[in-house]
Design a protein around this motif. Structure first.
Motif, PDB file in Angstrom:
ATOM      1  N   THR A  51       0.836  -1.197   0.000  1.00 46.34           N
ATOM      2  CA  THR A  51       0.000   0.000   0.000  1.00 46.34           C
ATOM      3  C   THR A  51       0.874   1.252   0.000  1.00 46.34           C
ATOM      4  N   VAL A  52       0.317   2.365  -0.371  1.00 43.86           N
ATOM      5  CA  VAL A  52       1.050   3.630  -0.407  1.00 43.86           C
ATOM      6  C   VAL A  52       1.407   4.035   1.025  1.00 43.86           C
ATOM      7  N   SER A  53       2.636   4.476   1.206  1.00 42.16           N
ATOM      8  CA  SER A  53       3.117   4.836   2.547  1.00 42.16           C
ATOM      9  C   SER A  53       2.518   6.149   3.042  1.00 42.16           C
ATOM     10  N   GLY A  54       2.492   6.299   4.357  1.00 37.25           N
ATOM     11  CA  GLY A  54       2.023   7.528   4.982  1.00 37.25           C
ATOM     12  C   GLY A  54       2.827   8.749   4.554  1.00 37.25           C
ATOM     13  N   THR A  81       4.988  25.040   5.142  1.00 37.16           N
ATOM     14  CA  THR A  81       4.022  24.372   6.006  1.00 37.16           C
ATOM     15  C   THR A  81       4.356  24.679   7.463  1.00 37.16           C
ATOM     16  N   THR A  82       3.351  25.094   8.230  1.00 38.20           N
ATOM     17  CA  THR A  82       3.564  25.322   9.659  1.00 38.20           C
ATOM     18  C   THR A  82       2.810  24.319  10.509  1.00 38.20           C
ATOM     19  N   ASN A  83       1.824  23.646   9.928  1.00 45.68           N
ATOM     20  CA  ASN A  83       1.071  22.635  10.672  1.00 45.68           C
ATOM     21  C   ASN A  83       0.427  21.669   9.694  1.00 45.68           C
ATOM     22  N   CYS A  84       0.328  20.408  10.131  1.00 47.80           N
ATOM     23  CA  CYS A  84      -0.350  19.397   9.323  1.00 47.80           C
ATOM     24  C   CYS A  84      -0.966  18.359  10.242  1.00 47.80           C
ATOM     25  N   SER A  85      -2.174  17.969   9.914  1.00 43.85           N
ATOM     26  CA  SER A  85      -2.847  16.881  10.613  1.00 43.85           C
ATOM     27  C   SER A  85      -3.456  15.976   9.554  1.00 43.85           C
ATOM     28  N   ILE A  86      -3.184  14.672   9.658  1.00 45.41           N
ATOM     29  CA  ILE A  86      -3.710  13.718   8.681  1.00 45.41           C
ATOM     30  C   ILE A  86      -4.449  12.606   9.405  1.00 45.41           C
ATOM     31  N   ASP A  87      -5.628  12.292   8.891  1.00 40.68           N
ATOM     32  CA  ASP A  87      -6.370  11.114   9.330  1.00 40.68           C
ATOM     33  C   ASP A  87      -6.273  10.086   8.214  1.00 40.68           C
ATOM     34  N   GLU A 115      -7.603  22.146   3.110  1.00 39.71           N
ATOM     35  CA  GLU A 115      -8.109  20.814   3.436  1.00 39.71           C
ATOM     36  C   GLU A 115      -7.960  19.935   2.194  1.00 39.71           C
ATOM     37  N   VAL A 116      -7.526  18.706   2.404  1.00 35.52           N
ATOM     38  CA  VAL A 116      -7.296  17.792   1.293  1.00 35.52           C
ATOM     39  C   VAL A 116      -7.955  16.456   1.592  1.00 35.52           C
ATOM     40  N   LEU A 117      -8.690  15.955   0.616  1.00 35.11           N
ATOM     41  CA  LEU A 117      -9.171  14.574   0.658  1.00 35.11           C
ATOM     42  C   LEU A 117      -8.338  13.791  -0.336  1.00 35.11           C
ATOM     43  N   LEU A 118      -7.784  12.670   0.110  1.00 34.44           N
ATOM     44  CA  LEU A 118      -7.001  11.799  -0.754  1.00 34.44           C
ATOM     45  C   LEU A 118      -7.833  10.585  -1.131  1.00 34.44           C
ATOM     46  N   VAL A 127      -9.287   7.877   1.242  1.00 35.29           N
ATOM     47  CA  VAL A 127      -8.369   7.056   2.038  1.00 35.29           C
ATOM     48  C   VAL A 127      -7.741   7.872   3.166  1.00 35.29           C
ATOM     49  N   ALA A 128      -7.721   9.195   3.001  1.00 33.16           N
ATOM     50  CA  ALA A 128      -7.152  10.062   4.037  1.00 33.16           C
ATOM     51  C   ALA A 128      -7.730  11.466   3.904  1.00 33.16           C
ATOM     52  N   ARG A 129      -7.654  12.190   5.034  1.00 34.95           N
ATOM     53  CA  ARG A 129      -8.061  13.593   5.075  1.00 34.95           C
ATOM     54  C   ARG A 129      -6.956  14.355   5.781  1.00 34.95           C
ATOM     55  N   ALA A 130      -6.563  15.471   5.187  1.00 39.72           N
ATOM     56  CA  ALA A 130      -5.495  16.270   5.790  1.00 39.72           C
ATOM     57  C   ALA A 130      -5.911  17.725   5.895  1.00 39.72           C
ATOM     58  N   SER A 131      -5.422  18.362   6.945  1.00 38.76           N
ATOM     59  CA  SER A 131      -5.596  19.797   7.136  1.00 38.76           C
ATOM     60  C   SER A 131      -4.199  20.384   7.301  1.00 38.76           C
TER      61      SER A 131
END
Length: 139
Positions: A51-54, A81-87, A115-118, A127-131
């Motif tokens: 699978t694709v890596s984090g 980038t000053t902050n990132c959160s990924i689910d 905001e990004v939806l992957l 598969v993931a959501r990032a802010s």
């Protein structure tokens, strides 16, 4: 606010400023406060289990927000980038490209929030959501 950089200009900027990774990303669509970017996955992007890596998913989210910001403000290579959160919500499909759907939620003089939806190509659920928050250098 209108676009300051086109899809082609963003792609050229990526090649000029980040040649080491520019070939990984394909800009598919750009509009006001939004962008869609594809990561063409290769063996080097995978982790054990196929699978694709984090870190690869982080890179796609980060590049997508960066390019969305530059599309709106013009070529400022030093935005950072000053902050990132990924689910991480689901395992990406083996061998499928990843697609980032990004929108800017705030674009100020000094900070931008995106905001990004992957998505895994061919799969409807993300598969993931990032802010991400970016610091914008003075113009």
């Amino acid at each position: 606010m209108s676009l300051k950089m086109t899809q082609d200009q963003l792609a050229e900027f990526l090649v000029a400023e980040f040649p080491q990774v520019a070939g990984d990303f394909a800009i598919e669509d750009v509009g006001e406060n939004r962008i869609r970017v594809r990561l063409v996955t290769e063996e080097r992007h995978l982790r054990p289990g196929g699978t694709v890596s984090g870190p690869t998913m982080f890179a796609l989210a980060d590049v997508s927000v960066y390019l969305a910001i530059l599309a709106m403000i013009g070529p400022r290579a030093l935005a950072v980038t000053t902050n990132c959160s990924i689910d991480f919500m689901r395992k990406p499909a083996a061998g499928a490209d990843l697609i980032a759907e990004c929108r800017l939620l705030k674009l100020g003089r000094v900070l931008a929030v995106g905001e990004v939806l992957l998505f895994s190509q061919g799969v409807e659920a993300p598969v993931a959501r990032a802010s991400l928050t970016y610091s914008i250098p003075p113009g």
